[in-house]
Design a protein around this motif. Structure first.
Motif, PDB file in Angstrom:
ATOM      1  N   ARG A  45      -8.408  21.346  16.967  1.00 30.01           N
ATOM      2  CA  ARG A  45      -9.430  21.924  17.836  1.00 30.01           C
ATOM      3  C   ARG A  45     -10.766  22.069  17.114  1.00 30.01           C
ATOM      4  NH1 ARG A  45      -6.478  26.863  21.190  1.00 30.01           N
ATOM      5  NH2 ARG A  45      -4.997  25.573  22.349  1.00 30.01           N
ATOM      6  N   GLY A  46     -11.838  22.041  17.910  1.00 31.15           N
ATOM      7  CA  GLY A  46     -13.163  22.307  17.382  1.00 31.15           C
ATOM      8  C   GLY A  46     -13.707  21.186  16.528  1.00 31.15           C
ATOM      9  N   GLU A  47     -14.567  21.549  15.589  1.00 32.00           N
ATOM     10  CA  GLU A  47     -15.274  20.569  14.762  1.00 32.00           C
ATOM     11  C   GLU A  47     -14.554  20.274  13.452  1.00 32.00           C
ATOM     12  OE1 GLU A  47     -19.250  22.029  14.331  1.00 32.00           O
ATOM     13  OE2 GLU A  47     -19.435  22.489  16.460  1.00 32.00           O
ATOM     14  N   THR A  52       0.846  -1.193   0.000  1.00 30.40           N
ATOM     15  CA  THR A  52       0.000   0.000   0.000  1.00 30.40           C
ATOM     16  C   THR A  52       0.882   1.243   0.000  1.00 30.40           C
ATOM     17  OG1 THR A  52      -1.814  -1.092   1.170  1.00 30.40           O
ATOM     18  CG2 THR A  52      -1.702   1.304   1.315  1.00 30.40           C
ATOM     19  N   PRO A  53       0.760   2.109  -1.003  1.00 29.18           N
ATOM     20  CA  PRO A  53       1.603   3.301  -1.024  1.00 29.18           C
ATOM     21  C   PRO A  53       1.162   4.366  -0.033  1.00 29.18           C
ATOM     22  CG  PRO A  53       0.152   3.287  -2.914  1.00 29.18           C
ATOM     23  CD  PRO A  53      -0.046   1.970  -2.225  1.00 29.18           C
ATOM     24  N   LYS A  54      -0.135   4.374   0.303  1.00 23.29           N
ATOM     25  CA  LYS A  54      -0.625   5.403   1.208  1.00 23.29           C
ATOM     26  C   LYS A  54      -1.888   4.922   1.918  1.00 23.29           C
ATOM     27  CE  LYS A  54      -2.286  10.193   1.242  1.00 23.29           C
ATOM     28  NZ  LYS A  54      -2.508  11.408   0.418  1.00 23.29           N
ATOM     29  N   ALA A  55      -1.938   5.141   3.238  1.00 25.47           N
ATOM     30  CA  ALA A  55      -3.140   4.872   4.033  1.00 25.47           C
ATOM     31  C   ALA A  55      -3.552   6.174   4.704  1.00 25.47           C
ATOM     32  CB  ALA A  55      -2.884   3.784   5.069  1.00 25.47           C
ATOM     33  N   PHE A  56      -4.795   6.580   4.461  1.00 32.61           N
ATOM     34  CA  PHE A  56      -5.295   7.866   4.913  1.00 32.61           C
ATOM     35  C   PHE A  56      -6.467   7.641   5.862  1.00 32.61           C
ATOM     36  CE2 PHE A  56      -8.223  11.520   3.867  1.00 32.61           C
ATOM     37  CZ  PHE A  56      -7.535  12.457   4.612  1.00 32.61           C
ATOM     38  N   PHE A  57      -6.273   7.944   7.161  1.00 35.37           N
ATOM     39  CA  PHE A  57      -7.327   7.812   8.161  1.00 35.37           C
ATOM     40  C   PHE A  57      -8.015   9.167   8.301  1.00 35.37           C
ATOM     41  CE2 PHE A  57      -4.298   4.492   9.106  1.00 35.37           C
ATOM     42  CZ  PHE A  57      -5.098   3.396   9.386  1.00 35.37           C
ATOM     43  N   HIS A  58      -9.333   9.162   8.164  1.00 37.21           N
ATOM     44  CA  HIS A  58     -10.067  10.420   8.091  1.00 37.21           C
ATOM     45  C   HIS A  58     -11.298  10.356   8.990  1.00 37.21           C
ATOM     46  CE1 HIS A  58     -12.220  13.648   5.442  1.00 37.21           C
ATOM     47  NE2 HIS A  58     -11.594  14.185   6.475  1.00 37.21           N
ATOM     48  N   LEU A  59     -11.400  11.310   9.924  1.00 37.31           N
ATOM     49  CA  LEU A  59     -12.566  11.455  10.802  1.00 37.31           C
ATOM     50  C   LEU A  59     -13.242  12.770  10.432  1.00 37.31           C
ATOM     51  CD1 LEU A  59     -14.189  10.517  13.324  1.00 37.31           C
ATOM     52  CD2 LEU A  59     -12.568  11.839  14.710  1.00 37.31           C
ATOM     53  N   SER A  60     -14.486  12.690   9.944  1.00 41.69           N
ATOM     54  CA  SER A  60     -15.159  13.879   9.419  1.00 41.69           C
ATOM     55  C   SER A  60     -16.604  13.941   9.905  1.00 41.69           C
ATOM     56  CB  SER A  60     -15.112  13.877   7.886  1.00 41.69           C
ATOM     57  OG  SER A  60     -15.764  12.730   7.369  1.00 41.69           O
ATOM     58  N   ASP A  61     -17.326  14.981   9.449  1.00 41.79           N
ATOM     59  CA  ASP A  61     -18.723  15.210   9.840  1.00 41.79           C
ATOM     60  C   ASP A  61     -18.850  15.281  11.356  1.00 41.79           C
ATOM     61  OD1 ASP A  61     -19.362  15.030   7.110  1.00 41.79           O
ATOM     62  OD2 ASP A  61     -19.560  12.859   7.253  1.00 41.79           O
ATOM     63  N   ILE A  62     -17.939  16.010  11.958  1.00 42.71           N
ATOM     64  CA  ILE A  62     -17.848  16.085  13.414  1.00 42.71           C
ATOM     65  C   ILE A  62     -18.716  17.224  13.932  1.00 42.71           C
ATOM     66  CG2 ILE A  62     -16.285  16.432  15.354  1.00 42.71           C
ATOM     67  CD1 ILE A  62     -14.043  15.348  13.602  1.00 42.71           C
ATOM     68  N   GLY A  63     -19.578  16.924  14.897  1.00 43.34           N
ATOM     69  CA  GLY A  63     -20.432  17.952  15.477  1.00 43.34           C
ATOM     70  C   GLY A  63     -19.881  18.584  16.728  1.00 43.34           C
ATOM     71  N   VAL A  64     -18.910  17.927  17.380  1.00 42.28           N
ATOM     72  CA  VAL A  64     -18.240  18.463  18.567  1.00 42.28           C
ATOM     73  C   VAL A  64     -16.747  18.205  18.412  1.00 42.28           C
ATOM     74  CG1 VAL A  64     -20.246  18.151  20.080  1.00 42.28           C
ATOM     75  CG2 VAL A  64     -18.592  16.293  19.825  1.00 42.28           C
ATOM     76  N   ASP A  65     -15.974  18.584  19.396  1.00 43.30           N
ATOM     77  CA  ASP A  65     -14.522  18.441  19.314  1.00 43.30           C
ATOM     78  C   ASP A  65     -14.135  16.990  19.602  1.00 43.30           C
ATOM     79  OD1 ASP A  65     -11.812  18.690  19.287  1.00 43.30           O
ATOM     80  OD2 ASP A  65     -11.704  20.359  20.694  1.00 43.30           O
TER      81      ASP A  65
END
Length: 419
Positions: free
Chosen positions: A273-275, A241-254
């Motif tokens: 910080r924040g959303e 795997t050349p790249k692994a991208f972990f992404h946490l999105s659609d955040i309503g709070v911190d």
């Protein structure tokens, strides 16, 4: 008169002996080993037994040490009458530390025995309005002479997702104090009881041992539904795997995110910080299992809204029209003349200057004096001289280590921040 006096003394002595024998036969025994000089930097010592537990307040962080083999720390929690639940947390563990909760009668109520440096958590609904005691100790007598852990507890007016544990013990010992012959298995079960978490299909996944095994390149909807709730996910990254991208999105709070390897060892974290979305990228990651922990900063939670968690893995060959063209091969651009200025940093802005022989992905991470990553940014370099501005206004004054990853090159420099 003398005979009466002697008789009275004998009676008292007999009563004391009977009381001592009764106490020695009780299950409510405690160890009474004294603190040693190595623990003097722990301001809560001596608290090695339940009878001299340190009284703590809800919502306050306490930093302490398990500083030698056999050391254990006891804390006393006073629970008000109107409490619906208590949430006890042990975090920032430098070693394999475990935690147990006892009631006012010194009976074991629950324990948390996660493997490695994973956080420990115990949640108890409908607690009795009186004192509880918490015991912190090293699994298999693990200890760290100078590295601290963080202990805290919270009181809730609403029921929480309750955690219970499966405890396997050998005969020949109890749990109070350092009793020879006592062992604890690293097994754990979790029973969610909070209605707001029922529609989170990945629950119970509050611990690494109960991480939800999920697919890569797929969106997963989760929810941090109470203070102290954590969500763990297990991803398997394939070979080459050349790249692994972990992404946490659609955040309503911190919310924040951390990544651990298959052995439960912390690798990286994103603490924006924040959303704002959280992002962690690995270039040419080793194939295998990765664990992701999602949690609320300062125990933030959002009962109503879901976040989105995904691990995007780029398969070889990489799509030449995407950012994945920044893969690292023998022709990867190289950096030269790397410099950080000003040093000390005094205006809340740190400049990272370097020359690059071409387009490349650059990652800059800042670590504090205990090795915890406190900031991370990513940028693209261009052919020629580059200057990347890193904000530092939110960092306390002190010494920091700055890691710059440019292609296959990794450089670490020490800086002083004076805010």
């Amino acid at each position: 008169m003398k005979n009466l006096f002697k008789s009275g003394l004998l009676s008292i002595a007999l009563m004391v002996a009977i009381f001592a024998n009764a106490q020695s036969g009780s299950q409510k025994t405690t160890s009474t080993h004294l603190p040693v000089s190595k623990c003097l930097q722990d301001i809560y010592e001596p608290n090695d037994a339940i009878f001299n537990a340190t009284r703590v307040q809800p919502g306050v962080e306490y930093t302490a040490l398990i500083c030698q083999q056999g050391d254990e720390d006891w804390f006393e929690l006073n629970v008000p009458a109107n409490s619906a639940a208590i949430n006890v947390m042990l975090s920032d563990n430098p070693g394999d530390f475990d935690m147990e909760l006892y009631d006012a009668n010194h009976s074991l109520v629950a324990g948390s025995y996660a493997r490695g440096v994973t956080n420990e958590k115990i949640t108890l609904n409908a607690p009795n309005p009186k004192s509880y005691f918490v015991r912190v100790f090293g699994f298999n007598n693990d200890f760290r002479p100078s590295a601290t852990y963080t202990f805290r507890f919270f009181i809730s007016q609403n029921p929480l997702a309750q955690t219970t544990t499966t405890v396997l013990r050998t005969t020949g010992g109890g749990a109070l104090g350092n009793v020879s012959g006592t062992s604890v298995s690293k097994s754990q079960t979790v029973n969610p009881q909070l209605a707001a978490c029922i529609n989170d299909i990945y629950e119970p996944n509050d611990f690494q041992l109960k991480a939800a095994a999920v697919s890569i390149n797929t969106e997963h909807l989760g929810k941090i539904c109470d203070g102290g709730d954590e969500d763990w996910f297990e991803f398997v990254v394939p070979k080459y795997t050349p790249k692994a991208f972990f992404h946490l999105s659609d955040i309503g709070v911190d919310l924040d995110m951390e990544v651990y390897d298959a052995n439960g060892v912390f690798i990286a974290g994103s603490f924006v910080r924040g959303e704002t979305s959280e992002k962690i990228t690995f270039i040419n990651p080793p194939a295998g299992t990765y664990f992701v922990k999602v949690f609320g900063f300062n125990n933030n939670f959002d009962v109503d809204n879901f976040y989105t968690m995904r691990c995007i893995v780029s398969p070889p060959p990489v799509n030449q029209t995407s950012i994945q063209t920044l893969r690292y091969t023998s022709a990867t651009p190289v950096a030269s003349d790397l410099n950080i200025y000003p040093n000390p940093v005094v205006d809340g802005r740190m400049n990272v200057a370097f020359g690059s022989s071409g387009l490349a992905l650059v990652r800059i991470r800042i670590y504090d004096h205990v090795g915890m990553m406190v900031n991370e940014i990513s940028a693209k370099s261009t052919d020629g001289q580059n200057v990347i501005v890193v904000p530092t206004a939110n960092l306390a004054s002190g010494f920091y280590m700055v890691e710059i990853v440019h292609g296959l090159q990794r450089t670490v420099k020490k800086v002083t921040i004076s805010n």
